[in-house]
Design a protein around this motif. Structure first.
Motif, PDB file in Angstrom:
ATOM      1  N   LEU A  30       0.839  -1.202   0.000  1.00  0.00           N
ATOM      2  CA  LEU A  30       0.000   0.000   0.000  1.00  0.00           C
ATOM      3  C   LEU A  30       0.872   1.249   0.000  1.00  0.00           C
ATOM      4  O   LEU A  30       0.651   2.171  -0.775  1.00  0.00           O
ATOM      5  N   MET A  34       0.934   4.232  -2.721  1.00  0.00           N
ATOM      6  CA  MET A  34       0.700   5.638  -2.380  1.00  0.00           C
ATOM      7  C   MET A  34       1.883   6.496  -2.825  1.00  0.00           C
ATOM      8  O   MET A  34       1.724   7.638  -3.222  1.00  0.00           O
ATOM      9  N   LYS A  37       1.654   7.076  -6.417  1.00  0.00           N
ATOM     10  CA  LYS A  37       0.619   8.091  -6.623  1.00  0.00           C
ATOM     11  C   LYS A  37       1.234   9.482  -6.483  1.00  0.00           C
ATOM     12  O   LYS A  37       1.045  10.340  -7.336  1.00  0.00           O
ATOM     13  N   SER A  41       1.808  12.339  -9.419  1.00  0.00           N
ATOM     14  CA  SER A  41       1.196  13.674  -9.387  1.00  0.00           C
ATOM     15  C   SER A  41       2.264  14.762  -9.452  1.00  0.00           C
ATOM     16  O   SER A  41       2.010  15.833  -9.986  1.00  0.00           O
ATOM     17  N   PHE A  80     -15.598   6.328   0.008  1.00  0.00           N
ATOM     18  CA  PHE A  80     -14.262   6.112  -0.556  1.00  0.00           C
ATOM     19  C   PHE A  80     -14.364   5.916  -2.070  1.00  0.00           C
ATOM     20  O   PHE A  80     -13.548   6.417  -2.831  1.00  0.00           O
ATOM     21  N   THR A  84     -12.820   8.150  -5.067  1.00  0.00           N
ATOM     22  CA  THR A  84     -12.043   7.477  -6.111  1.00  0.00           C
ATOM     23  C   THR A  84     -12.573   7.868  -7.486  1.00  0.00           C
ATOM     24  O   THR A  84     -11.800   8.149  -8.399  1.00  0.00           O
ATOM     25  N   PHE A  87     -11.511  11.331  -8.358  1.00  0.00           N
ATOM     26  CA  PHE A  87     -10.091  11.285  -8.697  1.00  0.00           C
ATOM     27  C   PHE A  87      -9.897  10.831 -10.149  1.00  0.00           C
ATOM     28  O   PHE A  87      -9.205  11.469 -10.935  1.00  0.00           O
ATOM     29  N   SER A 116      -9.657  16.363  -5.088  1.00  0.00           N
ATOM     30  CA  SER A 116     -10.047  14.987  -4.753  1.00  0.00           C
ATOM     31  C   SER A 116      -9.040  14.367  -3.779  1.00  0.00           C
ATOM     32  O   SER A 116      -9.429  13.610  -2.888  1.00  0.00           O
ATOM     33  N   CYS A 117      -7.745  14.700  -3.917  1.00  0.00           N
ATOM     34  CA  CYS A 117      -6.740  14.215  -2.952  1.00  0.00           C
ATOM     35  C   CYS A 117      -7.117  14.729  -1.563  1.00  0.00           C
ATOM     36  O   CYS A 117      -7.163  13.963  -0.601  1.00  0.00           O
ATOM     37  N   CYS A 120     -10.444  13.219  -0.137  1.00  0.00           N
ATOM     38  CA  CYS A 120     -10.361  11.822   0.278  1.00  0.00           C
ATOM     39  C   CYS A 120      -9.506  11.689   1.541  1.00  0.00           C
ATOM     40  O   CYS A 120      -9.845  10.935   2.444  1.00  0.00           O
ATOM     41  N   HIS A 121      -8.409  12.440   1.590  1.00  0.00           N
ATOM     42  CA  HIS A 121      -7.544  12.358   2.784  1.00  0.00           C
ATOM     43  C   HIS A 121      -8.260  12.858   4.023  1.00  0.00           C
ATOM     44  O   HIS A 121      -8.088  12.304   5.120  1.00  0.00           O
ATOM     45  N   VAL A 124     -10.360  10.074   5.060  1.00  0.00           N
ATOM     46  CA  VAL A 124      -9.556   9.005   5.673  1.00  0.00           C
ATOM     47  C   VAL A 124      -9.192   9.390   7.113  1.00  0.00           C
ATOM     48  O   VAL A 124      -9.265   8.559   8.024  1.00  0.00           O
ATOM     49  N   ARG A 128     -10.228   7.388  10.495  1.00  0.00           N
ATOM     50  CA  ARG A 128      -9.184   6.918  11.415  1.00  0.00           C
ATOM     51  C   ARG A 128      -9.419   7.451  12.821  1.00  0.00           C
ATOM     52  O   ARG A 128      -9.317   6.719  13.793  1.00  0.00           O
TER      53      ARG A 128
HETATM   54  C1  HEC Z   1     -10.001   7.896  -2.772  1.00  0.00           C
HETATM   55  C2  HEC Z   1      -9.086   8.251  -1.744  1.00  0.00           C
HETATM   56  C3  HEC Z   1      -7.770   8.921  -2.031  1.00  0.00           C
HETATM   57  C4  HEC Z   1      -7.470   9.844  -3.004  1.00  0.00           C
HETATM   58  C5  HEC Z   1      -8.384  10.426  -4.065  1.00  0.00           C
HETATM   59  C6  HEC Z   1      -6.090  10.186  -2.822  1.00  0.00           C
HETATM   60  N1  HEC Z   1      -5.554   9.482  -1.773  1.00  0.00           N
HETATM   61 FE1  HEC Z   1      -3.642   9.651  -1.054  1.00  0.00          FE
HETATM   62  N2  HEC Z   1      -4.091   8.292   0.383  1.00  0.00           N
HETATM   63  C7  HEC Z   1      -5.287   7.641   0.545  1.00  0.00           C
HETATM   64  C8  HEC Z   1      -5.206   6.736   1.658  1.00  0.00           C
HETATM   65  C9  HEC Z   1      -6.308   5.809   2.138  1.00  0.00           C
HETATM   66  C10 HEC Z   1      -3.914   6.886   2.185  1.00  0.00           C
HETATM   67  C11 HEC Z   1      -3.336   6.214   3.433  1.00  0.00           C
HETATM   68  C12 HEC Z   1      -2.731   4.898   3.176  1.00  0.00           C
HETATM   69  C13 HEC Z   1      -2.238   4.342   4.484  1.00  0.00           C
HETATM   70  O1  HEC Z   1      -3.027   3.736   5.193  1.00  0.00           O
HETATM   71  O2  HEC Z   1      -1.063   4.572   4.786  1.00  0.00           O
HETATM   72  C14 HEC Z   1      -3.237   7.866   1.360  1.00  0.00           C
HETATM   73  C15 HEC Z   1      -1.911   8.268   1.565  1.00  0.00           C
HETATM   74  C16 HEC Z   1      -1.254   9.191   0.778  1.00  0.00           C
HETATM   75  C17 HEC Z   1       0.097   9.632   1.013  1.00  0.00           C
HETATM   76  C18 HEC Z   1       0.990   9.185   2.160  1.00  0.00           C
HETATM   77  C19 HEC Z   1       1.802   7.973   1.782  1.00  0.00           C
HETATM   78  C20 HEC Z   1       2.680   7.549   2.939  1.00  0.00           C
HETATM   79  O3  HEC Z   1       3.768   7.097   2.643  1.00  0.00           O
HETATM   80  O4  HEC Z   1       2.247   7.656   4.080  1.00  0.00           O
HETATM   81  C21 HEC Z   1       0.396  10.546   0.048  1.00  0.00           C
HETATM   82  C22 HEC Z   1       1.692  11.321  -0.132  1.00  0.00           C
HETATM   83  C23 HEC Z   1      -0.781  10.668  -0.797  1.00  0.00           C
HETATM   84  N3  HEC Z   1      -1.771   9.821  -0.324  1.00  0.00           N
HETATM   85  C24 HEC Z   1      -0.873  11.488  -1.896  1.00  0.00           C
HETATM   86  C25 HEC Z   1      -2.032  11.678  -2.645  1.00  0.00           C
HETATM   87  C26 HEC Z   1      -2.141  12.603  -3.757  1.00  0.00           C
HETATM   88  C27 HEC Z   1      -1.045  13.532  -4.223  1.00  0.00           C
HETATM   89  C28 HEC Z   1      -3.409  12.469  -4.227  1.00  0.00           C
HETATM   90  C29 HEC Z   1      -4.039  13.173  -5.375  1.00  0.00           C
HETATM   91  C30 HEC Z   1      -3.318  13.281  -6.618  1.00  0.00           C
HETATM   92  C31 HEC Z   1      -4.102  11.481  -3.425  1.00  0.00           C
HETATM   93  N4  HEC Z   1      -3.223  11.010  -2.484  1.00  0.00           N
HETATM   94  C32 HEC Z   1      -5.409  11.097  -3.624  1.00  0.00           C
HETATM   95  C33 HEC Z   1      -6.414   7.821  -0.199  1.00  0.00           C
HETATM   96  C34 HEC Z   1      -6.560   8.697  -1.262  1.00  0.00           C
END
Ligand code: HEC
Length: 146
Positions: A30, A34, A37, A41, A80, A84, A87, A116-117, A120-121, A124, A128
């Motif tokens: 996971l 991430m 991701k 971006s 969620f 998504t 996104f 959307s980032c 969603c965060h 989350v 949590r």
């Molecule tokens: C639909 C939900 C969702 C979207 C949309 C989303 N994220 Fe996340 N993201 C998560 C979740 C859930 C986690 C936590 C994962 C975990 O449990 O460590 C996370 C964690 C992260 C982390 C932390 C990773 C780490 O090492 O701890 C980063 C950086 C991140 N996302 C960047 C982004 C960016 C940039 C975008 C948009 C371009 C984005 N996310 C969009 C759900 C999402």
């Protein structure tokens, strides 16, 4: 033939017993996802800054693919899924605006993606926090609201 069957069983056994099946390893899968991701971006933003449409559409496409992986669905809730979809829609929009070579369109869609980032965060974090033992009652309220 028997030998092949044995080897297959052995390999299957290895896979089933391997660390990839443990929770800790799923967690690191996971984290990797991430990270990909985040990297894509960043690449996307670079592409926008340089008006490099190939870079833009490639990283947007990568982001869509990442969101299709099983590990993406950390929470299997309607919200969620909603985030998504937002996104993915934003990423698809980026691709179509980049085909039109519209930097303004791409920038606007990138803004939608960023929203959307953030949304969603935020969700989350709420989930949590609600799941912490001391907030048990709030979690019930939260679930009812959903
Ligand atoms: C639909 C939900 C969702 C979207 C949309 C989303 N994220 Fe996340 N993201 C998560 C979740 C859930 C986690 C936590 C994962 C975990 O449990 O460590 C996370 C964690 C992260 C982390 C932390 C990773 C780490 O090492 O701890 C980063 C950086 C991140 N996302 C960047 C982004 C960016 C940039 C975008 C948009 C371009 C984005 N996310 C969009 C759900 C999402």
């Amino acid at each position: 033939m028997k030998k092949i069957g044995l080897v297959t069983a052995f390999v299957a056994g290895l896979v089933l017993c391997s660390p990839w099946n443990t929770h800790a390893q799923q967690g690191s899968g996971l984290a990797k996802l991430m990270n990909e991701k985040l990297n894509n971006s960043k690449k996307l933003l670079e592409g926008i800054a340089l008006a490099d449409y190939n870079r833009i559409s490639n990283s947007a496409e990568e982001l869509i693919q990442i969101s299709r992986k099983a590990e993406w669905f950390v929470f299997k809730t309607p919200k969620f899924e909603l985030y998504t979809n937002e996104f993915r829609r934003a990423a698809e929009n980026i691709i179509s605006k980049s085909k039109e070579k519209s930097i303004d369109g791409v920038t606007l869609a990138y803004f939608e993606l960023t929203m959307s980032c953030v949304r969603c965060h935020q969700y989350v974090r709420e989930v949590r926090e609600a799941r912490l033992p001391s907030h048990g009652a709030e979690f019930v309220a939260f679930q009812v609201k959903e």
